[in-house]
Design a protein around this motif. Structure first.
Motif, PDB file in Angstrom:
ATOM      1  N   GLY A 106       0.549  -1.185  -0.171  1.00  0.00           N
ATOM      2  CA  GLY A 106      -0.060  -0.075  -0.178  1.00  0.00           C
ATOM      3  C   GLY A 106       0.663   1.587   0.230  1.00  0.00           C
ATOM      4  O   GLY A 106       2.350   1.122   0.464  1.00  0.00           O
ATOM      5  N   HIS A 107      -0.179   2.502  -0.363  1.00  0.00           N
ATOM      6  CA  HIS A 107       0.943   3.832  -0.479  1.00  0.00           C
ATOM      7  C   HIS A 107       0.273   4.641   0.883  1.00  0.00           C
ATOM      8  O   HIS A 107       0.666   6.707  -0.033  1.00  0.00           O
ATOM      9  N   THR A 157       0.932  10.668  -5.510  1.00  0.00           N
ATOM     10  CA  THR A 157       0.132  10.644  -7.000  1.00  0.00           C
ATOM     11  C   THR A 157      -1.018  11.154  -6.317  1.00  0.00           C
ATOM     12  O   THR A 157      -1.332  11.649  -5.266  1.00  0.00           O
ATOM     13  N   GLU A 183       9.878   0.326  -0.741  1.00  0.00           N
ATOM     14  CA  GLU A 183       9.722   1.984  -0.110  1.00  0.00           C
ATOM     15  C   GLU A 183      10.959   2.750   0.845  1.00  0.00           C
ATOM     16  O   GLU A 183      11.133   3.065   0.755  1.00  0.00           O
ATOM     17  N   MET A 205      -9.068   4.357  -5.475  1.00  0.00           N
ATOM     18  CA  MET A 205      -7.423   4.712  -5.762  1.00  0.00           C
ATOM     19  C   MET A 205      -8.024   5.405  -7.017  1.00  0.00           C
ATOM     20  O   MET A 205      -8.902   5.029  -7.636  1.00  0.00           O
ATOM     21  N   GLU A 238      -0.994  -6.745  -2.644  1.00  0.00           N
ATOM     22  CA  GLU A 238      -1.254  -5.423  -3.719  1.00  0.00           C
ATOM     23  C   GLU A 238      -1.917  -6.203  -4.021  1.00  0.00           C
ATOM     24  O   GLU A 238      -3.065  -4.973  -4.409  1.00  0.00           O
ATOM     25  N   ILE A 242      -5.853  -5.386  -2.919  1.00  0.00           N
ATOM     26  CA  ILE A 242      -6.025  -3.801  -2.512  1.00  0.00           C
ATOM     27  C   ILE A 242      -7.281  -3.135  -3.829  1.00  0.00           C
ATOM     28  O   ILE A 242      -7.808  -2.375  -3.871  1.00  0.00           O
ATOM     29  N   MET A 268       2.701   0.976  -7.368  1.00  0.00           N
ATOM     30  CA  MET A 268       1.071   1.452  -6.730  1.00  0.00           C
ATOM     31  C   MET A 268       0.101   1.012  -7.022  1.00  0.00           C
ATOM     32  O   MET A 268      -0.151   0.120  -8.133  1.00  0.00           O
ATOM     33  N   THR A 269      -0.860   1.070  -6.277  1.00  0.00           N
ATOM     34  CA  THR A 269      -1.896   0.277  -5.723  1.00  0.00           C
ATOM     35  C   THR A 269      -2.584  -0.035  -6.749  1.00  0.00           C
ATOM     36  O   THR A 269      -3.492  -0.619  -7.362  1.00  0.00           O
ATOM     37  N   GLY A 270      -2.691   1.092  -7.910  1.00  0.00           N
ATOM     38  CA  GLY A 270      -3.669   2.048  -8.821  1.00  0.00           C
ATOM     39  C   GLY A 270      -3.292   0.412  -9.649  1.00  0.00           C
ATOM     40  O   GLY A 270      -4.036  -0.035 -11.396  1.00  0.00           O
TER      41      GLY A 270
END
Lengths: 866, 266
Positions: free
Chosen positions: A272-273, A298, A402, A593, A834, A837, B1-3
């Motif tokens: 996740g981010h 983002t 990260e 997202m 990932e 999500i 990225m999750t996207g």
């Protein structure tokens, strides 16, 4: 509360100027006219060595590239040659014609042009110099533009797009007749894309109008200064055996930034981010500082961080949000509040990346990995705009990979390494646009225009044949079937010059020039009244919050909730070009997202990360949670060496997984995943899905790929063979949405599709539709058309990043190590999560997901039972 | 990225994915829809307008078995050159492609008569701009069968010198054939003009296809020309043509028409 790892080096605050050895610096007094000497004295300042060096270069009639850190007085240095020359110029006598512009300043941002104008006006006023300064941007009213044409200012601050329009004026020659200096600010960011290509062509035209023109490039540190030095001077003049390059003036030293990685007391997320775990710690940092800039990668990260901070903002600190999807007026408000020091923190995306001066920022927080060392340096430069004081920055990794990336970026910054990408050769769609623009300005001879164009560094290697094809494209579309001769936009006349066939094409050019085209977006309108009996109310009103990518919105259904502009909104439906939303009081948005700018991991950082993983001695510098994770990986699977590519296979929940740890960035990984899936299909592995991150590609399928590799029915060397980039790529590209998007952009820039026609603008959807139809036709009937060529060249470096896939496959050759495991490995956990999500449906499934995450981690990290 | 997963998946949607999505939606909504699973009727969908059975073909035409008539809407011949005249030099292949596709459906259905439902030519000079080759192809397709040019807003007069009969509308056997659909028509209207297309969303993926918009009373055909885009069936231009969402979209898949209820469209 938190402990910082990193460094704090305040010792080296001196600056050194590296100049070329034969450049003997004159005394400052010899170069600076008296008013300037007095002005420096009054301020109690000394002219800095690089400012003097630039004056000297200019005195010799040469061009220069100045590389200096933020706060070194770069802007003043850039303007000094023009200011001093202007101060010595005799006054215009009454009745004498107005002189043309003497100095041109080009900036990547409108706001920066305005900002710099203010900064340059101050010394002009203080020295009482007779120098006029004006801006010309998209916001400049028509009457002022007209006046500027009649009475050009001495110094003009403008953008690349405006320069193109100025050069296409029939009286451009007169306007620029007195031009002596062109100053390019933030040159490193101007040159990397198609805007830079267009600008280089504009510069080539300026050289033609003014052969003795001098250029001054201002840049942050870059990995290869020579590229920028060449960009600043004509490439087809003089001795061909040596580089045609501007002088380099480089300022080294300055205060080293104080960068640390937040060593969170909270549990580090696996995936996740959002950075939610660190919200409290970030909030405390805001409280401890005057003004903080919080950078994220983002738009959705920006929304989430903003949301979390306000959930815990018990002191009601003024914290604002700034990203490219928000309404312009809203962004301007934030910028104004920022410069007046009325804010304690701003959560921002790259929209705040470039050089605008933001008052008293004393802390930069970077949430998530910075993805590139140069970008990190740039963003950190935002704090403490004084060169002699160290800027202060804290990196907040959002997940375990990260942490590695942040550490790598930090090491890179420490070592002064840079990872700006190599410049690509000039895009053909941009050239087509420029050719039309130059015909609008005046009729041209092919030979003349060709030699002008190859003086621009990005087009230095353009061959004659391609140039001719571009002219044919502008004239009649350049099709094999010559059906449009009678509709030609430009035509060769008897005197051998190419001329416009109708003045309306000049208008067409002016309305559609430029290289920045937004992806199709819909406005987001917030209304009070939602659906009633399944119908939207006829009268809406309400406030426009901003706009969002149509591709994202197309996937939503009415009733879905998402974060936008700092609040959770509910989609009610679509009307025309608007998405209608209402406010909702749900705690959790249903759709987590949406897209936004994403930067792939740079090649350079990727190398660092691979090396860090491979060497257990380096793990001690990492937080315990991360080093422990790598240690267990070493026990359960293997740790790959820097040159190796680890491939793991394992079964899980009735599926079989194949994970490639390739660290080549998300764009390249997406492309790789698409191509591998095709191969696995042919090999009978029945792949059913994949996910790609910056670090890893995971593919899953119905057959046991591990067993297939073991029994030889699947050969890893074949799977990763470089020939993948041949036929497979072609086949996939045929239907790729990415390529269609790329084509659309090329078609817009080259002028095949018009965005604006007199009186109407096409909607994004209309343009997408028509460009897709045209793409399909060209692909079938004329795959070698110049625009298809331009599209493929874009694809190699752009959205598909084919070049890096090639690099990866070359690296993988003979260096694949395969581990067939009975269950997932620790390094595989992030990517397995990932996937989860992808779409979270409400609270119930959220807890379900959390449960399964716990299981996953326990399964991977449990060494005893392994 | 999750996207990533999401984006990638969307862009990776292949024809087979699209088919499965539309399949899923279609099956959920109505019982047996593709009643003609054999011979020439494979993949088509039979729909009755005002009691008259019409066959919707996945290639975007409707066949009227009772009169052996093929119905095609919005051919927009020479749209490319029409744009070129104004300085947008689109690839000059659209007429050739449209004719090629038309030849294929004519070969499949062997109709005794063809009715082109208006906007057959993109502008009033388009017929004159046909290349010699395209013109000959068109004449050979018209040869040996009746041909009706219904006039449309783009081609208010029938093309000169090509033959065929020009009509502003046509009434026959319980159907009214015209270009622009009327808001309050008599039952049995068959029209074009709007270029209908529809979107279904399933499992987070959106599939958008051109379609026949149909009810018991009317049918609006998809556009056939190579450079014709689509207009979503929920666009205001469709207002008043159907009773709420009680219509169906016969969406065009690869060799298969999917009958999807208006309630299940996005």
């Amino acid at each position: 509360m938190y402990r910082r790892v990193g460094f704090n080096d305040r010792k080296d605050t001196s600056m050194k100027v590296e100049t070329i050895s034969d450049l003997q610096l004159n005394e400052a007094g010899n170069l600076l006219p008296p008013p300037f000497v007095d002005w420096f004295d009054e301020k109690g300042w000394q002219p800095r060595p690089h400012q003097i060096a630039l004056m000297e270069v200019a005195r010799r009639g040469e061009s220069a590239l100045l590389i200096a850190p933020t706060g070194a007085g770069k802007t003043l240095a850039g303007f000094l040659p023009a200011l001093t020359a202007l101060s010595k110029r005799p006054k215009r006598k009454p009745g004498e014609a107005h002189r043309g512009t003497f100095g041109l300043y080009i900036s990547p941002l409108k706001a920066l042009a305005t900002d710099v104008k203010r900064n340059v006006e101050a010394p002009i006023a203080e020295m009482n110099l007779p120098i006029s300064v004006e801006t010309r941007t998209g916001d400049t009213p028509q009457n002022r533009r007209q006046r500027q044409k009649l009475k050009p200012p001495d110094l003009l601050m403008t953008t690349p797009e405006q320069l193109a329009l100025l050069l296409a004026m029939p009286d451009a020659e007169r306007f620029f007749a007195d031009l002596q200096f062109v100053i390019f600010d933030e040159l490193h960011s101007l040159v990397t894309n198609k805007r830079g290509h267009l600008l280089s062509l504009g510069l080539a035209r300026l050289w033609k109008l003014r052969p003795d023109l001098q250029t001054i490039g201002l840049s942050a540190t870059v990995s290869n200064p020579l590229e920028l030095q060449q960009w600043l001077v004509p490439q087809n003049r003089g001795d061909l055996r040596t580089d045609n390059a501007a002088r380099l003036v480089q300022v080294v030293g300055g205060a080293k930034p104080n960068i640390t990685i937040l060593d969170s007391k909270e549990r580090l997320p696996w995936s996740g981010h959002s950075g939610r775990h660190a919200a409290h710690e970030v909030y405390d940092l805001i409280k401890e500082h005057r003004t903080s800039l919080l950078f994220v990668n983002t738009r959705s990260q920006a929304e989430f961080l903003f949301q979390y901070l306000w959930q815990i903002n018990d002191d009601n600190l003024p914290i604002a949000l700034h990203h490219g999807s928000l309404e312009v007026a809203q962004r301007r408000k934030v910028e104004a509040a920022m410069s007046e020091n009325r804010l304690r923190a701003v959560v921002a995306t790259s929209t705040l990346d470039l050089g605008i001066d933001w008052g008293d920022v004393d802390l930069v927080v970077h949430l998530g990995a910075p993805k590139g060392a140069s970008r990190l340096a740039q963003r950190i430069g935002r704090s403490n705009h004084r060169m002699d004081e160290p800027s202060k920055a804290i990196l907040v990794p959002a997940n375990r990979f990260e942490v590695l990336e942040c550490k790598a970026a930090l090491d890179a910054n420490y070592l002064g390494d840079q990872d700006t990408p190599a410049l690509r050769s000039g895009a053909l769609d941009v050239l087509c646009q420029h050719i039309l623009g130059m015909t609008v300005a005046a009729p041209f001879q092919e030979d003349d225009l060709y030699s002008e164009i190859i003086s621009a560094a990005p087009y230095a290697e353009l061959d004659w044949d391609t140039f001719e094809r571009c002219i044919q494209f502008v004239a009649t579309g350049g099709y094999a079937l010559k059906a449009y001769e009678r509709y030609a936009k430009i035509r060769r006349t008897e005197d051998g010059t190419w001329r416009l066939t109708h003045p309306r094409f000049a208008q067409q050019y002016r309305m559609n020039s430029g290289t920045i085209y937004e992806i199709p977006a819909l406005r987001i309108r917030l209304v009070k009244q939602g659906r009633k009996n399944g119908k939207l109310p006829a009268i809406r009103g309400g406030r426009v919050l901003g706009s969002l990518d149509e591709y994202f919105l197309a996937k939503l259904e009415p009733g879905d909730t998402f974060l936008f502009s700092g609040e959770i909104v509910r989609l009610e439906g679509f009307i025309d070009n608007e998405a209608i939303v209402t406010r909702t009081f749900d705690e959790n948005p249903k759709v987590p997202m949406y897209g936004g700018s994403k930067f792939p991991l740079s090649t350079y950082l990727a190398q660092h990360v691979r090396r860090m993983i491979s060497d257990p001695k380096l793990w001690n510098a990492l937080p315990f949670q991360v080093s422990d994770w790598l240690r267990i990986q070493a026990q359960r699977s293997v740790i790959p060496k820097p040159h190796e590519v680890l491939v793991e296979t394992f079964p899980r929940a009735n599926k079989h997984y194949l994970i490639t740890y390739s660290f080549e960035g998300q764009l390249a990984h997406q492309t790789l995943a698409m191509l591998m899936t095709k191969r696995l299909e042919r090999a009978g592995a029945k792949p059913t899905g994949f996910v790609a991150t910056d670090y890893v590609v995971a593919i899953w399928g119905l057959e046991d790929m591990g067993a297939m590799i073991a029994n030889g029915s699947l050969n890893l060397d074949d799977l990763y063979d470089e020939d993948m980039l041949g036929d497979d790529l072609e086949v996939w590209l045929a239907d790729s949405m990415m390529l269609k998007r790329t084509f659309r952009q090329c078609a817009l820039i080259a002028g095949l599709i018009e965005k604006n026609q007199p009186g109407k603008s096409k909607s994004g959807r209309q343009m997408t539709q028509s460009s897709d139809l045209i793409y399909d036709v060209l692909r079938e009937y004329e795959p070698d058309h110049i625009l298809m060529q331009a599209t493929r060249e874009d694809a190699a470096t752009g959205l598909l990043d084919v070049r890096r896939v090639g690099d990866l496959l070359a690296r993988a050759k003979g260096n694949i190590i395969h581990q067939h495991l009975d269950r997932l490995s620790p390094m595989a956990v992030p990517i397995m999560l990932e996937k989860g999500i992808e779409r979270v449906n409400g609270g119930a499934s959220e807890s379900l997901l959390a449960d399964s995450a716990e299981n996953l981690i326990a399964e991977a990290m449990d060494v005893q039972s392994g | 990225m999750t996207g990533t997963a999401y984006e990638v998946y969307k862009s990776a949607v292949s024809d087979s994915d699209e088919t499965s999505i539309m399949d899923a939606v279609a099956r959920r909504t109505s019982g047996p829809v593709n009643i003609a699973q054999f011979g020439d009727f494979a993949g088509t969908c039979i729909h009755a307008v005002n009691g008259v059975e019409l066959v919707a073909d996945a290639d975007g035409i409707a066949y009227w078995p009772a009169t052996e008539t093929l119905l095609v809407a919005d051919l927009h011949f020479e749209k490319g050159s029409s744009f070129a005249r104004r300085g947008q030099l689109l690839p000059p292949y659209d007429t050739g492609i449209t004719l090629q596709r038309l030849a294929a459906v004519l070969a499949r259905w062997q109709p005794r008569r063809v009715v082109a439902l208006g906007d057959s030519f993109h502008d009033s000079q388009a017929a004159m701009r046909l290349s010699t080759e395209d013109r000959e192809t068109l004449l050979s397709l018209m040869h040996g069968r009746d041909w009706v040019w219904i006039t449309g807003n783009h081609d208010p007069a029938p093309p000169a010198g090509l033959g065929g009969e020009g009509l502003s509308e046509m009434r026959e056997g319980g159907l009214i054939l015209r270009h622009e659909p009327q808001v309050d028509p008599e039952a049995g209207e068959i029209a074009g003009h709007l270029h209908p297309c529809a979107t279904v969303v399933r499992r987070g993926k959106a599939v958008r296809r051109s379609c026949f918009a149909v009810s018991r009373h009317r049918m609006i055909l998809p556009s056939f020309g190579a450079y014709t885009g689509g207009l979503d069936v929920f666009h205001p231009a469709f207002d008043g043509l159907f009773d709420g969402r009680t219509f169906h979209a016969l969406m065009r898949g690869e060799g298969q028409v999917y009958r999807i209820s208006g309630k299940d469209l996005r």
